[in-house]
Motif scaffolding. Structure first.
Motif, mmCIF file in Angstrom:
data_model
loop_
_atom_site.group_PDB
_atom_site.id
_atom_site.type_symbol
_atom_site.label_atom_id
_atom_site.label_comp_id
_atom_site.label_asym_id
_atom_site.label_seq_id
_atom_site.Cartn_x
_atom_site.Cartn_y
_atom_site.Cartn_z
ATOM 1 N N GLY A 56 -45.545 32.934 47.143
ATOM 2 C CA GLY A 56 -46.274 33.988 46.441
ATOM 3 C C GLY A 56 -46.909 33.463 45.183
ATOM 4 O O GLY A 56 -47.614 32.439 45.208
ATOM 5 N N VAL A 57 -46.648 34.128 44.051
ATOM 6 C CA VAL A 57 -47.197 33.699 42.763
ATOM 7 C C VAL A 57 -46.118 33.775 41.697
ATOM 8 O O VAL A 57 -45.161 34.544 41.815
ATOM 9 N N ILE A 58 -46.262 32.963 40.662
ATOM 10 C CA ILE A 58 -45.368 33.037 39.497
ATOM 11 C C ILE A 58 -46.219 33.064 38.239
ATOM 12 O O ILE A 58 -47.374 32.593 38.230
ATOM 13 N N LEU A 59 -45.674 33.627 37.198
ATOM 14 C CA LEU A 59 -46.398 33.722 35.935
ATOM 15 C C LEU A 59 -46.523 32.367 35.260
ATOM 16 O O LEU A 59 -45.591 31.559 35.278
ATOM 17 N N THR A 60 -47.683 32.107 34.694
ATOM 18 C CA THR A 60 -47.833 30.944 33.820
ATOM 19 C C THR A 60 -47.169 31.263 32.489
ATOM 20 O O THR A 60 -46.726 32.397 32.253
ATOM 21 N N ASN A 61 -47.092 30.301 31.603
ATOM 22 C CA ASN A 61 -46.508 30.569 30.278
ATOM 23 C C ASN A 61 -47.287 31.661 29.550
ATOM 24 O O ASN A 61 -46.710 32.526 28.892
ATOM 25 N N GLU A 62 -48.627 31.586 29.690
ATOM 26 C CA GLU A 62 -49.466 32.615 29.070
ATOM 27 C C GLU A 62 -49.225 33.981 29.742
ATOM 28 O O GLU A 62 -49.202 35.024 29.081
ATOM 29 N N GLY A 63 -49.040 33.944 31.051
ATOM 30 C CA GLY A 63 -48.777 35.181 31.786
ATOM 31 C C GLY A 63 -47.457 35.810 31.369
ATOM 32 O O GLY A 63 -47.346 37.039 31.249
ATOM 33 N N LYS A 64 -46.425 34.963 31.160
ATOM 34 C CA LYS A 64 -45.127 35.477 30.711
ATOM 35 C C LYS A 64 -45.241 36.168 29.355
ATOM 36 O O LYS A 64 -44.629 37.210 29.113
ATOM 37 N N LEU A 65 -46.013 35.543 28.463
ATOM 38 C CA LEU A 65 -46.202 36.134 27.133
ATOM 39 C C LEU A 65 -46.894 37.490 27.231
ATOM 40 O O LEU A 65 -46.472 38.469 26.603
ATOM 41 N N LEU A 66 -47.949 37.563 28.043
ATOM 42 C CA LEU A 66 -48.684 38.820 28.197
ATOM 43 C C LEU A 66 -47.808 39.891 28.863
ATOM 44 O O LEU A 66 -47.822 41.049 28.460
ATOM 45 N N PHE A 67 -47.037 39.481 29.862
ATOM 46 C CA PHE A 67 -46.206 40.437 30.592
ATOM 47 C C PHE A 67 -45.173 41.089 29.681
ATOM 48 O O PHE A 67 -44.886 42.285 29.809
ATOM 49 N N GLU A 68 -44.624 40.313 28.744
ATOM 50 C CA GLU A 68 -43.607 40.851 27.838
ATOM 51 C C GLU A 68 -44.139 42.060 27.081
ATOM 52 O O GLU A 68 -43.438 43.070 26.916
ATOM 53 N N TYR A 69 -45.405 41.972 26.637
ATOM 54 C CA TYR A 69 -45.992 43.073 25.860
ATOM 55 C C TYR A 69 -46.604 44.141 26.760
ATOM 56 O O TYR A 69 -46.447 45.341 26.505
ATOM 57 N N ALA A 70 -47.299 43.705 27.798
ATOM 58 C CA ALA A 70 -47.979 44.663 28.680
ATOM 59 C C ALA A 70 -46.968 45.557 29.396
ATOM 60 O O ALA A 70 -47.162 46.771 29.517
ATOM 61 N N ASN A 71 -45.877 44.963 29.857
ATOM 62 C CA ASN A 71 -44.875 45.749 30.577
ATOM 63 C C ASN A 71 -44.219 46.773 29.657
ATOM 64 O O ASN A 71 -43.975 47.924 30.055
ATOM 65 N N SER A 72 -43.950 46.360 28.405
ATOM 66 C CA SER A 72 -43.381 47.304 27.437
ATOM 67 C C SER A 72 -44.336 48.458 27.174
ATOM 68 O O SER A 72 -43.920 49.617 27.108
ATOM 69 N N ALA A 73 -45.611 48.123 27.032
ATOM 70 C CA ALA A 73 -46.616 49.158 26.769
ATOM 71 C C ALA A 73 -46.719 50.136 27.930
ATOM 72 O O ALA A 73 -46.769 51.357 27.728
#
Length: 297
Positions: A56-73
């Motif tokens: 499948g797919v995995i988050l890049t380091n940049e993706g992990k950073l964005l996910f932390e904030y986007a998911n909370s929002a």
């Protein structure tokens, strides 16, 4: 912003499932549409968010950073929507009511009880003030509704009448046989009068009406509550001006007697007041409906 919000929602779903196809199924979208959305978001941010793998797919380091904030929002938005629905359904919330002491005791209590029994999760905040003060609190947004003595002359306030009331004078047993009845307003001024404080809307209404007949009344005693008016008259300290509907217990038990007047003071009302420029909250709307429904019975 609304388009980008949709992209972030899709991004979070892909990140949770580590799969375009599973995210597509969860979102009721096609897989190509999900892939296109991720490409669009990566293009707008100018960063790669996912790395493809055989599984499948995995988050890049940049993706992990964005996910932390986007998911909370996204989660906060979901919580906000749920809270809004709960409020609309009166499952949570508060109701701020302004009311005078007399109306609170003799009128409001059964309605508070009925509303609380039906909507126990709605928290009450009750503020006791004079009518003038309640109008100011209403316009400042500190209370949702006010239940006041009428009339109120303020074009910014909407008023719904709830109950007709009558202002009368009462006396104790010692005065009953000494006063020749019915009395004129002029005769009334010769008696020791007990009135509410001048800031009271009730006091001002009675004084204004009698003054319109050319008679000025001046109390010997001024008090801060309707109950004290009743008690002071009962022990024969003077003639109290009270509201008949809130004095029935004293009158029916023979603790007080109504002083008959040649000309009765015109009836007035109690009403629920709200600000015309502001929509009522769901809890306020329902409480007003209960007040109106009960008064129609």
């Amino acid at each position: 912003m609304s388009i980008k919000l949709d992209l972030y929602k899709i991004f979070c779903e892909v990140a949770k499932y580590n799969s375009f196809s599973k995210a597509a199924k969860s979102l009721y979208m096609t897989q190509p549409a999900v892939s296109q959305s991720i490409m669009q978001l990566e293009g707008e941010l100018d960063v790669r968010l996912f790395t493809r793998t055989p599984k499948g797919v995995i988050l890049t380091n940049e993706g992990k950073l964005l996910f932390e904030y986007a998911n909370s929002a996204i989660n906060l938005i979901d919580v906000g929507e749920k809270k809004l629905i709960e409020t609309k359904n009166l499952m949570v919330g508060d109701l701020k009511i302004g009311v005078g002491d007399t109306i609170s005791r003799y009128f409001l209590l059964p309605y508070l009880e009925k509303f609380h029994n039906k909507y126990p999760n709605i928290k009450f905040k009750i503020i006791n003030r004079t009518t003038i003060e309640l109008c100011a609190l209403l316009k400042s947004g500190e209370i949702d509704i006010a239940i006041c003595n009428l009339p109120i002359e303020d074009s910014s306030i909407e008023v719904k009448e709830l109950m007709i009331i009558h202002d009368i004078f009462v006396c104790g047993a010692n005065y009953r046989d000494k006063i020749p009845m019915p009395l004129s307003f002029e005769d009334l001024t010769k008696l020791p009068l007990i009135l509410l404080e001048y800031t009271s809307n009730s006091r001002q209404y009675v004084e204004k009406y009698i003054l319109s007949k050319g008679i000025k009344i001046e109390p010997e005693i001024e008090l801060g509550s309707h109950e004290l008016l009743l008690e002071f008259a009962k022990i024969n300290l003077g003639i109290s001006c009270v509201i008949r509907e809130f004095s029935n217990e004293y009158l029916q038990k023979g603790l007080l007697y109504e002083v008959k007047l040649i000309e009765e003071i015109p009836e007035r009302s109690i009403g629920v007041c709200s600000l015309k420029s502001v929509s009522l909250s769901p809890s306020s709307t329902r409480f007003v409906e209960i007040l109106e429904d009960e008064r129609k019975k």
